[in-house]
Scaffold this active site. Structure first.
Site, PDB file in Angstrom:
ATOM      1  N   LYS A  32      -0.687   7.205 -23.529  1.00 34.47           N
ATOM      2  CA  LYS A  32      -0.200   7.482 -24.746  1.00 34.47           C
ATOM      3  C   LYS A  32       1.342   7.148 -25.020  1.00 34.47           C
ATOM      4  CE  LYS A  32      -4.031   9.963 -24.899  1.00 34.47           C
ATOM      5  NZ  LYS A  32      -4.910  10.573 -24.049  1.00 34.47           N
ATOM      6  N   TYR A  57       0.721  -1.423   0.049  1.00 31.07           N
ATOM      7  CA  TYR A  57       0.073  -0.063  -0.092  1.00 31.07           C
ATOM      8  C   TYR A  57       0.902   1.311   0.127  1.00 31.07           C
ATOM      9  CZ  TYR A  57      -3.855   3.181   0.836  1.00 31.07           C
ATOM     10  OH  TYR A  57      -4.720   4.219   0.995  1.00 31.07           O
ATOM     11  N   ASP A  61       0.562  19.553 -20.591  1.00 37.36           N
ATOM     12  CA  ASP A  61      -0.199  18.557 -20.672  1.00 37.36           C
ATOM     13  C   ASP A  61       0.527  17.425 -21.676  1.00 37.36           C
ATOM     14  OD1 ASP A  61      -2.214  16.493 -20.817  1.00 37.36           O
ATOM     15  OD2 ASP A  61      -3.902  17.775 -21.249  1.00 37.36           O
ATOM     16  N   PHE A  67      -7.139  19.932 -24.021  1.00 37.13           N
ATOM     17  CA  PHE A  67      -7.869  18.686 -24.250  1.00 37.13           C
ATOM     18  C   PHE A  67      -9.221  18.630 -23.620  1.00 37.13           C
ATOM     19  CE2 PHE A  67      -8.256  14.086 -23.242  1.00 37.13           C
ATOM     20  CZ  PHE A  67      -7.989  13.757 -24.519  1.00 37.13           C
ATOM     21  N   ASP A  68     -10.166  18.083 -24.044  1.00 41.04           N
ATOM     22  CA  ASP A  68     -11.550  17.888 -23.665  1.00 41.04           C
ATOM     23  C   ASP A  68     -11.638  17.702 -22.159  1.00 41.04           C
ATOM     24  OD1 ASP A  68     -11.052  15.398 -24.243  1.00 41.04           O
ATOM     25  OD2 ASP A  68     -12.513  15.272 -25.751  1.00 41.04           O
ATOM     26  N   ALA A  87       0.925  14.196 -22.546  1.00 44.84           N
ATOM     27  CA  ALA A  87       0.458  12.800 -22.936  1.00 44.84           C
ATOM     28  C   ALA A  87       1.458  12.283 -24.063  1.00 44.84           C
ATOM     29  CB  ALA A  87      -0.907  12.612 -23.586  1.00 44.84           C
ATOM     30  N   HIS A  93     -20.159  13.201 -28.322  1.00 45.42           N
ATOM     31  CA  HIS A  93     -19.871  12.463 -29.262  1.00 45.42           C
ATOM     32  C   HIS A  93     -19.568  10.881 -28.858  1.00 45.42           C
ATOM     33  CE1 HIS A  93     -16.411  14.235 -27.376  1.00 45.42           C
ATOM     34  NE2 HIS A  93     -15.565  13.357 -27.741  1.00 45.42           N
TER      35      HIS A  93
HETATM   36  C1  LIG Z   1      -5.774  11.396 -23.208  1.00 46.44           C
HETATM   37  C2  LIG Z   1      -5.336  12.752 -22.899  1.00 46.44           C
HETATM   38  C3  LIG Z   1      -5.809  13.181 -21.510  1.00 46.44           C
HETATM   39  C4  LIG Z   1      -6.580  12.375 -20.660  1.00 46.44           C
HETATM   40  O1  LIG Z   1      -6.005  11.445 -20.283  1.00 46.44           O
HETATM   41  P1  LIG Z   1      -6.780  10.021 -20.219  1.00 46.44           P
HETATM   42  O2  LIG Z   1      -5.656   9.003 -19.558  1.00 46.44           O
HETATM   43  O3  LIG Z   1      -7.544   9.508 -21.214  1.00 46.44           O
HETATM   44  O4  LIG Z   1      -7.650  10.129 -18.782  1.00 46.44           O
HETATM   45  C5  LIG Z   1      -5.652  14.370 -21.251  1.00 46.44           C
HETATM   46  N1  LIG Z   1      -4.770  15.382 -22.004  1.00 46.44           N
HETATM   47  C6  LIG Z   1      -4.108  14.926 -23.258  1.00 46.44           C
HETATM   48  C7  LIG Z   1      -3.370  16.006 -23.990  1.00 46.44           C
HETATM   49  C8  LIG Z   1      -4.338  13.443 -23.627  1.00 46.44           C
HETATM   50  O5  LIG Z   1      -3.999  13.040 -24.872  1.00 46.44           O
END
Ligand SMILES: *Cc1c(COP(=O)(O)O)cnc(C)c1O
Length: 460
Positions: A259, A72, A216, A124-125, A218, A452
């Site tokens: 990613k 843990y 951000d 990002f959404d 990813a 979507h």
């Molecule tokens: C995929 C993504 C997110 C969200 O991440 P999840 O792992 O799907 O929750 C945030 N910002 C960017 C740029 C992303 O590509």
């Protein structure tokens, strides 16, 4: 390394995919309300709906998973992940989260302030959703070339427009901007990279006015590879030297490890601001899990620790970026209108130029997604009128500037033969493009920015 142009790996485990008939696919499409998210994955031949969580792991990653320490608190796997992330980001404080959106949520909770602006290249959404819930105003300041799908060959279409940023500061005052978020690469307009010069310029403006910068990240390694190959002065730098410089210009970074983490689940929140990090730890404990696992299992942290290192391998990145370009070039040869230059994780087809007879309120890119599945069992995703459409205060629709179908390419998953199938099918659809009509949106959920995922359509 002449002749060594093939994939930099060989295949040890395979996962069969199913061939299906056009009649079957037409029936499945109808059952799914013409929404690709509602199709069963087993009925998809080549799945390009997303590059998220779909990577194939390496032998080293699978081996590392057996070492997962599921304690843990203070597990060994956390310390391996911490060391690996410090190495790539150059940031000391590392908080795991269960996915990227959890890191987004923590970041938004700390930085967003009600009624203040959150400036981004293109948010990002999931961050946009979090910001809206918290009452901040998300604004997208990508450079104009980034919205031009037709002509511009700009090498860094993900750049944030510093003039637009300066103008907002001049007009509203710097204290009205709570955070600046640079997304690398910029997903919404084609996986387009952000240059080092731009990251630096944005951070200089931000520092001058005391505005925090967040990245951000990813697709951090793909962005670094584009910097290495497209920006002057970086050809001789290693990928990690480039990632560390990128993150030297921000206070905090979030990452969806689904990613460029080369894993199927997980996320990271990193900060060099100690106060911010302590707040993040608290939020993680409430929402994610204790600070040394944050919603991830020990074995998943092991796989991510290895994946972060593998993704910085230049031979891998060269293969990755070239494979995406391979698909883009095949489509171009057939005259299909795509966003150029091709970005890091997929090829984006311009729905309006593909189907000029279908107006945006009849969802041309969504029609193309359905046509591609119907024709070849290939599943792509709409990033256009449905995904990015919004509404004004009276509920009238606002149509987005970008109208595309994204064909995402999963990491280390498909061969170029699979990509050839996509190109052949799209080429045939393009030849008979005049025969297609638009679609009608017959169902949408209450949150427009997420419609979507659950929308229902009919063919006109
Ligand atoms: C995929 C993504 C997110 C969200 O991440 P999840 O792992 O799907 O929750 C945030 N910002 C960017 C740029 C992303 O590509």
């Amino acid at each position: 390394m002449k002749y060594m142009t093939a994939e930099p790996f060989r295949i040890k485990v395979v996962e069969p995919v199913k061939k299906t008939t056009k009649e079957e696919r037409q029936a499945w499409l109808q059952e799914a309300g013409y929404n690709a998210f509602k199709l069963k994955a087993e009925n998809v031949y080549v799945d390009c709906i997303t590059d998220s969580g779909t990577s194939a792991m390496s032998t080293e990653q699978w081996a590392a998973m057996m070492l997962g320490d599921e304690s843990y608190a203070g597990c060994k796997s956390f310390y391996k992940l911490e060391e690996s992330a410090r190495d790539v980001f150059g940031i000391k404080n590392v908080q795991p989260t269960h996915q990227g959106r959890a890191a987004d949520y923590i970041m938004a909770s700390i930085y967003c302030e009600k009624g203040k602006y959150a400036v981004g290249n293109m948010h990002f959404d999931t961050f946009r959703g979090n910001a809206e819930v918290l009452g901040a105003i998300p604004v997208d300041f990508v450079i104009d070339e980034g919205l031009d799908t037709a002509s511009s060959e700009h090498p860094f279409k993900g750049n944030l427009d510093t003039n637009k940023l300066q103008k907002l500061i001049d007009e509203k005052g710097a204290d009205q901007i709570c955070v600046i978020i640079i997304t690398v690469t910029c997903n919404n307009n084609g996986g387009q990279p952000v240059s080092m010069a731009n990251i630096k310029a944005v951070s200089e403006i931000a520092n001058k006015h005391g505005i925090p910068v967040v990245m951000d990240s990813a697709r951090l390694a793909e962005n670094a590879y584009f910097i290495k190959t497209r920006e002057e002065g970086y050809a001789d730098k290693s990928i990690k030297e480039i990632t560390r410089e990128m993150f030297s210009y921000c206070e905090t970074a979030t990452m969806s490890s689904k990613k460029d983490g080369l894993v199927n689940i997980g996320g990271l929140f990193l900060s060099r601001n100690e106060d911010v990090f302590l707040q993040a730890n608290q939020l993680a404990i409430v929402h994610e899990g204790f600070i040394t696992y944050g919603g991830m299992s020990g074995r998943d942290m092991e796989a991510l620790a290895v994946g972060l290192q593998e993704v910085c391998d230049e031979q891998y990145l060269e293969y990755r970026v070239k494979q995406v370009k391979y698909l883009g070039d095949k489509l171009k040869e057939k005259g299909i209108p795509i966003v150029e230059p091709t970005g890091g994780h997929g090829v984006y087809v311009d729905g309006r130029r593909f189907f000029p007879q279908i107006p945006q309120n009849e969802f041309p890119s969504q029609r193309l997604v359905c046509a591609l599945y119907e024709e070849a069992g290939v599943r792509a995703v709409e990033l256009g009128a449905c995904a990015f459409g919004s509404k004004d205060a009276d509920g009238n629709p606002i149509w987005p500037e970008l109208e595309t179908m994204r064909i995402s390419v999963s990491r280390r998953v498909y061969t170029n033969n699979h990509l050839d199938c996509i190109a052949e099918a799209l080429g045939d659809i393009y030849k008979k493009r005049d025969e297609y009509k638009g679609m009608k949106l017959v169902y949408e959920g209450p949150i427009t920015s997420l419609r979507h995922f659950t929308a229902g359509f009919e063919l006109l």
